[in-house]
Design a protein around this motif. Structure first.
Motif, PDB file in Angstrom:
ATOM      1  N   SER A   1       0.820  -1.218   0.000  1.00  0.00           N
ATOM      2  CA  SER A   1       0.000   0.000   0.000  1.00  0.00           C
ATOM      3  C   SER A   1       0.851   1.263   0.000  1.00  0.00           C
ATOM      4  CB  SER A   1      -0.942   0.007   1.200  1.00  0.00           C
ATOM      5  OG  SER A   1      -0.200  -0.001   2.408  1.00  0.00           O
ATOM      6  N   ASN A   2       2.127   1.158   0.373  1.00  0.00           N
ATOM      7  CA  ASN A   2       3.029   2.302   0.433  1.00  0.00           C
ATOM      8  C   ASN A   2       3.966   2.357  -0.779  1.00  0.00           C
ATOM      9  OD1 ASN A   2       4.063   4.587   1.710  1.00  0.00           O
ATOM     10  ND2 ASN A   2       5.564   3.433   2.883  1.00  0.00           N
TER      11      ASN A   2
ATOM     12  N   PRO B   1       3.900  10.110   1.479  1.00  0.00           N
ATOM     13  CA  PRO B   1       3.103  10.359   0.286  1.00  0.00           C
ATOM     14  C   PRO B   1       1.948  11.304   0.600  1.00  0.00           C
ATOM     15  CG  PRO B   1       2.609   8.205   1.195  1.00  0.00           C
ATOM     16  CD  PRO B   1       3.756   8.758   1.989  1.00  0.00           C
ATOM     17  N   SER B   2       1.545  12.041  -0.398  1.00  0.00           N
ATOM     18  CA  SER B   2       0.391  12.916  -0.215  1.00  0.00           C
ATOM     19  C   SER B   2      -0.875  12.074  -0.135  1.00  0.00           C
ATOM     20  CB  SER B   2       0.291  13.895  -1.391  1.00  0.00           C
ATOM     21  OG  SER B   2       0.032  13.173  -2.589  1.00  0.00           O
ATOM     22  N   PHE B   3      -1.948  12.680   0.332  1.00  0.00           N
ATOM     23  CA  PHE B   3      -3.218  11.953   0.453  1.00  0.00           C
ATOM     24  C   PHE B   3      -3.669  11.471  -0.926  1.00  0.00           C
ATOM     25  CE2 PHE B   3      -7.870  11.722   0.877  1.00  0.00           C
ATOM     26  CZ  PHE B   3      -7.945  10.801   1.908  1.00  0.00           C
ATOM     27  N   SER B   4      -3.420  12.272  -1.954  1.00  0.00           N
ATOM     28  CA  SER B   4      -3.844  11.890  -3.306  1.00  0.00           C
ATOM     29  C   SER B   4      -3.126  10.634  -3.792  1.00  0.00           C
ATOM     30  CB  SER B   4      -3.593  13.036  -4.287  1.00  0.00           C
ATOM     31  OG  SER B   4      -2.216  13.328  -4.372  1.00  0.00           O
ATOM     32  N   ALA B   5      -1.948  10.322  -3.213  1.00  0.00           N
ATOM     33  CA  ALA B   5      -1.218   9.123  -3.617  1.00  0.00           C
ATOM     34  C   ALA B   5      -1.951   7.853  -3.217  1.00  0.00           C
ATOM     35  CB  ALA B   5       0.186   9.132  -3.004  1.00  0.00           C
ATOM     36  N   ARG B   6      -2.916   7.959  -2.317  1.00  0.00           N
ATOM     37  CA  ARG B   6      -3.697   6.790  -1.897  1.00  0.00           C
ATOM     38  C   ARG B   6      -4.738   6.389  -2.935  1.00  0.00           C
ATOM     39  NH1 ARG B   6      -3.838   6.101   3.895  1.00  0.00           N
ATOM     40  NH2 ARG B   6      -2.425   7.576   4.846  1.00  0.00           N
ATOM     41  N   LEU B   7      -5.066   7.307  -3.842  1.00  0.00           N
ATOM     42  CA  LEU B   7      -6.121   7.042  -4.814  1.00  0.00           C
ATOM     43  C   LEU B   7      -5.577   6.326  -6.044  1.00  0.00           C
ATOM     44  CD1 LEU B   7      -8.023  10.437  -4.780  1.00  0.00           C
ATOM     45  CD2 LEU B   7      -8.854   8.258  -3.911  1.00  0.00           C
ATOM     46  N   PRO B   8      -6.214   5.217  -6.421  1.00  0.00           N
ATOM     47  CA  PRO B   8      -5.830   4.596  -7.691  1.00  0.00           C
ATOM     48  C   PRO B   8      -6.198   5.518  -8.851  1.00  0.00           C
ATOM     49  CG  PRO B   8      -7.142   3.097  -6.335  1.00  0.00           C
ATOM     50  CD  PRO B   8      -7.208   4.452  -5.696  1.00  0.00           C
ATOM     51  N   ALA B   9      -5.543   5.355  -9.968  1.00  0.00           N
ATOM     52  CA  ALA B   9      -5.852   6.157 -11.152  1.00  0.00           C
ATOM     53  C   ALA B   9      -7.332   6.000 -11.500  1.00  0.00           C
ATOM     54  CB  ALA B   9      -4.981   5.712 -12.324  1.00  0.00           C
ATOM     55  N   GLY B  10      -7.962   7.109 -11.845  1.00  0.00           N
ATOM     56  CA  GLY B  10      -9.367   7.086 -12.237  1.00  0.00           C
ATOM     57  C   GLY B  10     -10.348   7.189 -11.087  1.00  0.00           C
TER      58      GLY B  10
END
Length: 195
Positions: free
Chosen positions: A15-16, A52-61
């Motif tokens: 996840s990281n 990582p930024s919070f946005s890095a947790r989101l999969p593409a799309g």
């Protein structure tokens, strides 16, 4: 020259891990310690341990959408990041109240500003926290539906048991019919004790 992009089953990916889409953020940064050949590069392996930024947790799309909650809709403050919920909406149209599922089996990304589950919930308050928003993982289309639902009605969260992925709700229903209080033959309010 030093890294390669490889396909890894999503269930096996850390996840990281830094994804190929995120690599431009870390290119030319130094590792805090050597990585073995074939090993995934993790954010925590970077020199200075840049988180990582919070946005890095989101999969593409995918999109993160934040919705307001109160004591009731936050399951008394016991929702945790990583929980899954069903999001229901109640709305009025033509003097009728409707209740319907908006989204089902949605991942809670954050509760307030907390983006990781609390470790110890055995405190004197039973692990309850106070927050006024939850952030959900949604498709762009579902995010639009949530925004529209917030404008016309009230949202309610229903907590799911871990591992429960069943589709649990039917389509839009009139609230009185849902409760068995509307007799369609006479148009009068009635209650069927045999139901």
């Amino acid at each position: 020259a030093a890294v390669a992009s490889r396909e890894v089953p999503a269930d096996w990916a850390h996840s990281n891990a830094i994804t190929p889409q995120q690599f431009d953020r870390v290119e030319n940064q130094k590792l805090a310690y050597p990585a073995a050949r074939g090993e995934m590069i993790l954010w925590s392996m970077l020199e200075g341990q840049r988180a990582p930024s919070f946005s890095a947790r989101l999969p593409a799309g995918r999109r993160a959408i934040t919705v307001p909650v109160d004591e009731v809709n936050s399951i008394s403050g016991m929702l945790q990041p990583g929980d899954r919920i069903d999001l229901m909406v109640s709305a009025r149209k033509d003097n009728r109240a409707y209740m319907f599922p908006l989204l089902q089996n949605v991942v809670v990304l954050a509760t307030g500003s907390q983006a990781v589950p609390a470790g110890d919930t055995s405190g004197k308050d039973g692990g309850r926290r106070s927050y006024t928003t939850i952030t959900l993982d949604a498709s762009p289309q579902d995010a639009q539906r949530v925004l529209a639902a917030r404008e016309i009605g009230k949202l309610a969260a229903l907590l799911r048991s871990p591992g429960d992925s069943a589709s649990a709700f039917s389509s839009r229903r009139d609230a009185m019919s849902l409760l068995g209080l509307n007799d369609p033959d006479t148009g009068l309010w009635a209650y069927d004790y045999n139901a």
